[in-house]
Design a protein around this motif. Sequence first.
Motif, PDB file in Angstrom:
ATOM      1  N   GLN A 181      -8.884   4.461   3.377  1.00 35.21           N
ATOM      2  CA  GLN A 181      -7.844   4.338   2.366  1.00 35.21           C
ATOM      3  C   GLN A 181      -7.295   5.713   1.996  1.00 35.21           C
ATOM      4  O   GLN A 181      -6.084   5.905   1.886  1.00 35.21           O
ATOM      5  N   GLU A 182      -8.186   6.682   1.821  1.00 32.48           N
ATOM      6  CA  GLU A 182      -7.760   8.042   1.494  1.00 32.48           C
ATOM      7  C   GLU A 182      -6.950   8.647   2.648  1.00 32.48           C
ATOM      8  O   GLU A 182      -5.958   9.334   2.415  1.00 32.48           O
ATOM      9  N   ARG A 218      -6.689  14.053  -1.183  1.00 32.02           N
ATOM     10  CA  ARG A 218      -7.002  12.863  -0.382  1.00 32.02           C
ATOM     11  C   ARG A 218      -7.889  13.213   0.800  1.00 32.02           C
ATOM     12  O   ARG A 218      -8.822  12.489   1.121  1.00 32.02           O
ATOM     13  N   GLU A 242      -3.470   7.191   2.529  1.00 31.26           N
ATOM     14  CA  GLU A 242      -2.687   7.810   1.462  1.00 31.26           C
ATOM     15  C   GLU A 242      -2.263   9.233   1.847  1.00 31.26           C
ATOM     16  O   GLU A 242      -1.120   9.625   1.614  1.00 31.26           O
ATOM     17  N   VAL A 280       1.354   4.345  -3.042  1.00 28.03           N
ATOM     18  CA  VAL A 280       1.212   5.789  -2.829  1.00 28.03           C
ATOM     19  C   VAL A 280       2.473   6.519  -3.318  1.00 28.03           C
ATOM     20  O   VAL A 280       2.377   7.550  -3.994  1.00 28.03           O
ATOM     21  N   MET A 332       2.515   6.566  -7.047  1.00 25.45           N
ATOM     22  CA  MET A 332       1.518   7.510  -7.551  1.00 25.45           C
ATOM     23  C   MET A 332       2.063   8.935  -7.485  1.00 25.45           C
ATOM     24  O   MET A 332       1.911   9.714  -8.419  1.00 25.45           O
ATOM     25  N   VAL A 389       0.652   9.017   4.282  1.00 24.08           N
ATOM     26  CA  VAL A 389       1.932   8.709   3.627  1.00 24.08           C
ATOM     27  C   VAL A 389       2.455   9.949   2.908  1.00 24.08           C
ATOM     28  O   VAL A 389       3.633  10.293   3.012  1.00 24.08           O
ATOM     29  N   LEU A 390       1.585  10.625   2.182  1.00 25.53           N
ATOM     30  CA  LEU A 390       1.998  11.824   1.447  1.00 25.53           C
ATOM     31  C   LEU A 390       2.445  12.941   2.392  1.00 25.53           C
ATOM     32  O   LEU A 390       3.402  13.658   2.104  1.00 25.53           O
ATOM     33  N   PRO A 428       0.818  -1.223   0.000  1.00 28.08           N
ATOM     34  CA  PRO A 428       0.000   0.000   0.000  1.00 28.08           C
ATOM     35  C   PRO A 428       0.853   1.275   0.000  1.00 28.08           C
ATOM     36  O   PRO A 428       0.573   2.224  -0.725  1.00 28.08           O
ATOM     37  N   ARG A 429       1.901   1.282   0.806  1.00 28.23           N
ATOM     38  CA  ARG A 429       2.799   2.437   0.865  1.00 28.23           C
ATOM     39  C   ARG A 429       3.521   2.620  -0.470  1.00 28.23           C
ATOM     40  O   ARG A 429       3.667   3.730  -0.966  1.00 28.23           O
ATOM     41  N   GLN A 453      -1.822  16.825  -3.627  1.00 27.48           N
ATOM     42  CA  GLN A 453      -2.237  15.432  -3.474  1.00 27.48           C
ATOM     43  C   GLN A 453      -2.817  15.182  -2.076  1.00 27.48           C
ATOM     44  O   GLN A 453      -3.827  14.494  -1.931  1.00 27.48           O
TER      45      GLN A 453
END
Length: 148
Positions: free
Chosen positions: A79-80, A61, A83, A26, A29, A86-87, A22-23, A57
């Motif tokens: 999920q958002e 999210r 993300e 992101v 992306m 992480v961002l 998952p990381r 971004q």
Amino acid sequence: MSTLKERLSADMKTAMRAGEKPRLAVIRMLQAAIKQREIDERVELDDAACLAIVEKQVKQRRDAATQYREGGRVELAEQEDFEAGVLAEYLPQPLSDDELTALIDEGIAETGAAGMPDMGKVMSWLKPRVAGRADMGALSGRVRSRLN
């Protein structure tokens, strides 16, 4: 190459080795968004431009998570949020309320702002100094209340 892009590349390799899919998704992306902008504009982006992409971004999210929650789609909102988290690791440390207040006061003094018609001057002065470190919408509200 900018240091943010180098950090993204290193973090991507780390995520691959650790099996953090998952990381990894992101990070890829974000790298794709940066690369797309470089291709579109035919330039090599510096850290400031990359940071602006990260900010955008993260905002997207967070907005999407809010909309998913309002629509009753908790799993998509989570999920958002993941993300966005992480961002957000790639954004600089946010400014404290005291630091923001001091910057707003300095901006008003530097630009000679006397009221609401001068708000654009103050915001233009503040924007490069708070890039990635403060929510521009909230900052705008604080400047507006300070100028009134």
